[in-house]
Design a protein around this motif. Sequence first.
Motif, short mmCIF file in Angstrom:
data_model
loop_
_atom_site.label_atom_id
_atom_site.label_comp_id
_atom_site.label_asym_id
_atom_site.label_seq_id
_atom_site.Cartn_x
_atom_site.Cartn_y
_atom_site.Cartn_z
N GLY A 163 -55.44 -50.15 -89.57
CA GLY A 163 -54.37 -51.12 -89.43
C GLY A 163 -53.15 -50.55 -88.76
O GLY A 163 -53.24 -49.79 -87.79
N SER A 164 -51.98 -50.91 -89.30
CA SER A 164 -50.70 -50.50 -88.73
C SER A 164 -49.86 -49.88 -89.84
O SER A 164 -48.76 -50.32 -90.11
N THR A 165 -50.41 -48.85 -90.46
CA THR A 165 -49.78 -48.26 -91.64
C THR A 165 -48.98 -47.02 -91.26
O THR A 165 -49.51 -46.09 -90.64
N THR A 166 -47.70 -47.01 -91.66
CA THR A 166 -46.83 -45.87 -91.38
C THR A 166 -47.23 -44.68 -92.25
O THR A 166 -47.39 -44.81 -93.47
N ASN A 167 -47.37 -43.54 -91.61
CA ASN A 167 -47.67 -42.29 -92.30
C ASN A 167 -46.34 -41.66 -92.71
O ASN A 167 -45.56 -41.23 -91.86
N ASN A 168 -46.07 -41.63 -94.02
CA ASN A 168 -44.82 -41.01 -94.48
C ASN A 168 -45.10 -40.11 -95.69
O ASN A 168 -46.20 -40.09 -96.24
N VAL A 169 -44.08 -39.34 -96.08
CA VAL A 169 -44.23 -38.35 -97.15
C VAL A 169 -44.62 -39.01 -98.46
O VAL A 169 -45.49 -38.51 -99.19
N ASP A 170 -43.99 -40.14 -98.79
CA ASP A 170 -44.30 -40.82 -100.05
C ASP A 170 -45.76 -41.25 -100.12
O ASP A 170 -46.43 -41.07 -101.15
N ARG A 171 -46.26 -41.82 -99.02
CA ARG A 171 -47.65 -42.28 -99.02
C ARG A 171 -48.63 -41.11 -99.06
O ARG A 171 -49.74 -41.24 -99.61
N GLN A 172 -48.24 -39.98 -98.49
CA GLN A 172 -49.14 -38.82 -98.50
C GLN A 172 -49.32 -38.25 -99.90
O GLN A 172 -50.20 -37.42 -100.12
N LYS A 173 -48.51 -38.71 -100.85
CA LYS A 173 -48.71 -38.32 -102.25
C LYS A 173 -49.89 -39.08 -102.86
O LYS A 173 -50.46 -38.67 -103.87
N GLN A 174 -50.25 -40.21 -102.23
CA GLN A 174 -51.31 -41.06 -102.76
C GLN A 174 -52.57 -41.08 -101.91
O GLN A 174 -53.68 -41.23 -102.43
N VAL A 175 -52.41 -40.96 -100.59
CA VAL A 175 -53.52 -41.04 -99.66
C VAL A 175 -53.34 -39.99 -98.56
O VAL A 175 -52.31 -39.35 -98.47
N ALA A 176 -54.36 -39.85 -97.73
CA ALA A 176 -54.27 -38.97 -96.56
C ALA A 176 -54.29 -39.83 -95.29
O ALA A 176 -54.66 -41.00 -95.32
N GLY A 193 -61.31 -51.04 -93.93
CA GLY A 193 -60.34 -52.04 -94.33
C GLY A 193 -59.64 -52.57 -93.09
O GLY A 193 -59.25 -51.81 -92.21
N TYR A 194 -59.49 -53.89 -92.99
CA TYR A 194 -58.84 -54.50 -91.83
C TYR A 194 -57.74 -55.46 -92.26
O TYR A 194 -57.75 -55.98 -93.37
N ARG A 195 -56.78 -55.66 -91.36
CA ARG A 195 -55.71 -56.64 -91.58
C ARG A 195 -56.05 -57.92 -90.81
O ARG A 195 -56.73 -57.86 -89.79
N ASP A 196 -55.52 -59.06 -91.27
CA ASP A 196 -55.86 -60.31 -90.58
C ASP A 196 -54.82 -60.73 -89.54
O ASP A 196 -55.07 -61.63 -88.74
N SER A 197 -53.63 -60.07 -89.51
CA SER A 197 -52.62 -60.53 -88.56
C SER A 197 -51.77 -59.39 -87.99
O SER A 197 -50.66 -59.63 -87.52
N SER A 198 -52.26 -58.15 -88.01
CA SER A 198 -51.50 -57.03 -87.45
C SER A 198 -51.90 -56.80 -85.99
O SER A 198 -52.51 -55.79 -85.63
N VAL A 199 -51.55 -57.77 -85.16
CA VAL A 199 -51.86 -57.70 -83.72
C VAL A 199 -51.02 -56.59 -83.09
O VAL A 199 -49.82 -56.47 -83.38
N PRO A 200 -51.59 -55.75 -82.21
CA PRO A 200 -52.98 -55.73 -81.75
C PRO A 200 -53.82 -54.66 -82.46
O PRO A 200 -54.86 -54.26 -81.96
N PHE A 201 -53.35 -54.19 -83.61
CA PHE A 201 -54.02 -53.09 -84.29
C PHE A 201 -55.26 -53.54 -85.04
O PHE A 201 -56.32 -52.91 -84.95
N SER A 202 -55.12 -54.63 -85.79
CA SER A 202 -56.20 -55.10 -86.64
C SER A 202 -55.91 -56.56 -86.99
O SER A 202 -54.95 -56.84 -87.69
N TYR A 203 -56.75 -57.46 -86.49
CA TYR A 203 -56.50 -58.88 -86.72
C TYR A 203 -57.78 -59.67 -86.46
O TYR A 203 -58.78 -59.11 -85.97
N LEU A 204 -57.76 -60.94 -86.80
CA LEU A 204 -58.93 -61.80 -86.62
C LEU A 204 -58.86 -62.50 -85.27
O LEU A 204 -57.85 -63.10 -84.92
N ASP A 205 -59.97 -62.43 -84.51
CA ASP A 205 -60.00 -63.11 -83.21
C ASP A 205 -60.39 -64.57 -83.40
O ASP A 205 -60.43 -65.09 -84.53
N GLY A 206 -60.70 -65.25 -82.31
CA GLY A 206 -61.01 -66.68 -82.38
C GLY A 206 -62.25 -67.00 -83.20
O GLY A 206 -62.41 -68.11 -83.69
#
Length: 301
Positions: free
Chosen positions: A107-120, A40-53
Motif C-alpha cells: 500500500g502507501s504506508t509510511t515507514n517510521n520509528v514508531d511503526r518499526q517497533k511493531q512491524v518491519a 494486503g491491499y488498499r481499496d482507494s490508495s491510488v496509484p499504490f493499491s486500489y480497485l480497478d474497474g
Amino acid sequence: MRLRRLVPVLLAGLAALPASAQELTGTLKKIKDTGAITLGYRDSSVPFSYLDGDQKPVGYAMDICYKVVDAVKAHLKLDKLETKLNPVTSATRIPLIANGTVDLECGSTTNNVDRQKQVAFTNTHFLTASRFVAKKASNVTKFDDLKGKTVVSTSGTTNIRQINEYNTANKLGLTILPAKDHAEAFLMVETGRAVAFVMDDVLLASLAAGSKEPDAYVISKDAISKPEPYGIMLRKDDAPFKKVVDDATAAFYRSPEGKTTYDKWFTKPIPPRNINLNLPMDEALKKAFATPSDSPDPAMY
C-alpha cells in the motif's frame, strides 16, 4: 581432539547448505507449509493499491509485491505458489501483519520509528510529504490559511497525528475530523464538510486527478513533514523472510524495470479512468532506488 577439530568443519558444511535444505522458520515456513502467500491491499490508495474497474486490486505497490512473490517462490523452489488477497485499512493493516493474517502489506504506508517497533519494512519505494488539498474557491493555499477551520485526515495515519501536533504547536484552532479512509476524507472536502484534507501529497494528487472536477482543487505548496519513506510492511523479527524480500526489492529498484514500473503508474494514464498523475521520479527517489534502504529517517533520503 579429533572430535573438536571436526565440529567447525561440520558447522561450515551446514552453513553452506542451500536454504531449502535448512530448517525453515517464520513466514517462509508458513508459506512453504500452506503453499500460499497473502498480500494486503488498499481499496482507494491510488496509484499504490486500489480497485480497478473490475474490482481487482492493482497499483504500483501491488506490482512490487508480485515481484516479491516471484522471489519467494524461487527461493523456496516451489512449482506453484497461490497468492491470496486480503483487504486492509489504515486501522487494520498493522494488526493483520502482526497476527499473521497478511504476509506483505502492499500500500502507501509510511515507514517510521514508531511503526518499526511493531512491524518491519522493506526498501523504500516512494518518498512523500504531508500537505493538504482544498477547493481553489476556498482561497486556502498554505497551512496558516486554515486557522479556525475544519479539516479532515484519515484515521490511523501518520498525517492525522502530524496535523494534530501542528495545530497545537501553532495554535490554529482547527477542528480535525477523522475519516475511515482516503475516499471518505476527500468526499468531505468535495461536499464542504471540511475545508481541507491533510494527507501524503501523492495520494491527494491522485484523488484530485480522479475527481469530477480535477481543476477545482489545489494542493498546498508548504508541508508539515519532511519527505517520508513508503515501504512494503512485513512481520517484525523474521530475518530470513526479510532478507528474501529486501534482496528482491533492491534488485527490482536497481533494474530498468523499477523505473519503468514507476513511470507506468505515475506518468502515464492509469485504470480505470485513465487519469495521469504527472509525477515524474524526483532526484531523492532516484537516489533511493540506486542505494536501497529500509531506513525510517527522512534525513537518509
